[in-house]
Scaffold this active site. Structure first.
Site, short mmCIF file in Angstrom:
data_model
loop_
_atom_site.label_atom_id
_atom_site.label_comp_id
_atom_site.label_asym_id
_atom_site.label_seq_id
_atom_site.Cartn_x
_atom_site.Cartn_y
_atom_site.Cartn_z
N GLY A 46 -2.08 -3.37 -2.84
CA GLY A 46 -1.31 -3.33 -1.60
C GLY A 46 -1.19 -1.90 -1.09
N GLN A 51 2.54 5.08 3.59
CA GLN A 51 1.71 5.75 2.58
C GLN A 51 0.51 6.48 3.19
OE1 GLN A 51 1.56 2.05 -0.03
NE2 GLN A 51 1.50 3.67 -1.57
N CYS A 93 1.67 2.51 -8.32
CA CYS A 93 1.67 2.68 -6.87
C CYS A 93 0.60 3.70 -6.52
CB CYS A 93 3.05 3.18 -6.43
SG CYS A 93 3.19 3.57 -4.68
N LEU A 94 -0.14 3.46 -5.44
CA LEU A 94 -1.20 4.42 -5.07
C LEU A 94 -0.63 5.81 -4.74
CD1 LEU A 94 -3.62 2.20 -2.92
CD2 LEU A 94 -3.91 2.94 -5.30
N HIS A 137 7.27 -4.77 -3.53
CA HIS A 137 6.88 -3.35 -3.64
C HIS A 137 6.53 -2.78 -2.26
CE1 HIS A 137 4.69 0.01 -5.87
NE2 HIS A 137 4.33 0.18 -4.61
N GLU A 138 5.69 -3.50 -1.53
CA GLU A 138 5.23 -2.99 -0.23
C GLU A 138 6.35 -3.03 0.80
OE1 GLU A 138 2.59 -1.38 -0.37
OE2 GLU A 138 1.86 -2.23 -2.24
N HIS A 141 8.52 -0.03 0.65
CA HIS A 141 7.95 1.19 1.25
C HIS A 141 8.43 1.37 2.70
CE1 HIS A 141 5.26 3.13 -1.58
NE2 HIS A 141 4.65 2.00 -1.89
#
Ligand code: ZN
Length: 191
Positions: A46, A51, A93-94, A137-138, A141
């Site tokens: 995701g 981000q 997480c990226l 999670h997303e 953000h």
């Protein structure tokens, strides 16, 4: 349409709340394509707009595995309308390259959002599935919340972050999650 740079923990956009999308314009469809291109380039599950430095309420998810066809999901102005249960899972997480830690999540969620055509849809993800966790999670953000804010153990989290040369946990950002804690304590009742 391009692969963008993914911001790392410590960069400002990641902590800023994102704005609602008023119209799924060309700018938004391009943003969606950039998110997908960048997520696939990084082998992520995701990616959320902040981000890549755009504080707009948009994220993408693809939970298909390596030998399955791609199945991108686009969420614009998402709202989690139902949540229940609790799980503890290892997450990354990226924006935190190679750092993984145990976090608390709801087990089941229902989300309402718009797709890339501006059409409203509702989707449900259960049993602590990858999709259920990725949606939470997303979605976080978009409110400047990061997975580390859900950590099970702050000291363990700090040592993981330090190993990866990332800034420590911000104690005032740590989340109090009584609903999840209660669900974890009463496991037999949370289905
Ligand atoms: Zn993330």
């Amino acid at each position: 349409m391009a692969v963008k740079k993914v911001l790392k923990y410590g960069e400002k956009s990641l902590r800023e709340p994102s704005k609602e999308v008023h119209k799924v314009s060309k700018k938004i469809t391009e943003l969606v394509q950039d998110l997908l291109d960048t997520m696939y380039a990084q082998n992520g599950v995701g990616l959320a707009a902040p981000q890549i430095g755009q504080n707009l309420r948009v994220f993408v998810i693809d939970v298909s595995s390596n030998n399955e066809p791609l199945s991108p999901m686009v969420f614009i102005n998402p709202k989690i309308i139902k949540k229940s249960g609790g799980v503890i899972v290892e997450e990354g997480c990226l924006s935190f390259p190679e750092a993984y830690a145990n976090v608390k999540r709801y087990k089941n969620v229902m989300v309402k959002a718009m797709d890339v055509h501006g059409k409203t849809f509702v989707t449900e993800a259960k049993d602590g599935s990858l999709l259920a966790r990725a949606i939470q999670h997303e979605n976080d953000h978009l409110d400047g919340i990061l997975f580390i804010d859900h950590c099970v153990n702050r000291f363990e989290m700090d040592s993981i972050l330090e190993q990866h040369h990332l800034p420590p946990v911000e104690p005032d950002r740590l989340l109090d999650e009584p609903e999840i804690e209660n669900a974890l304590e009463n496991k037999e009742n949370n289905d």
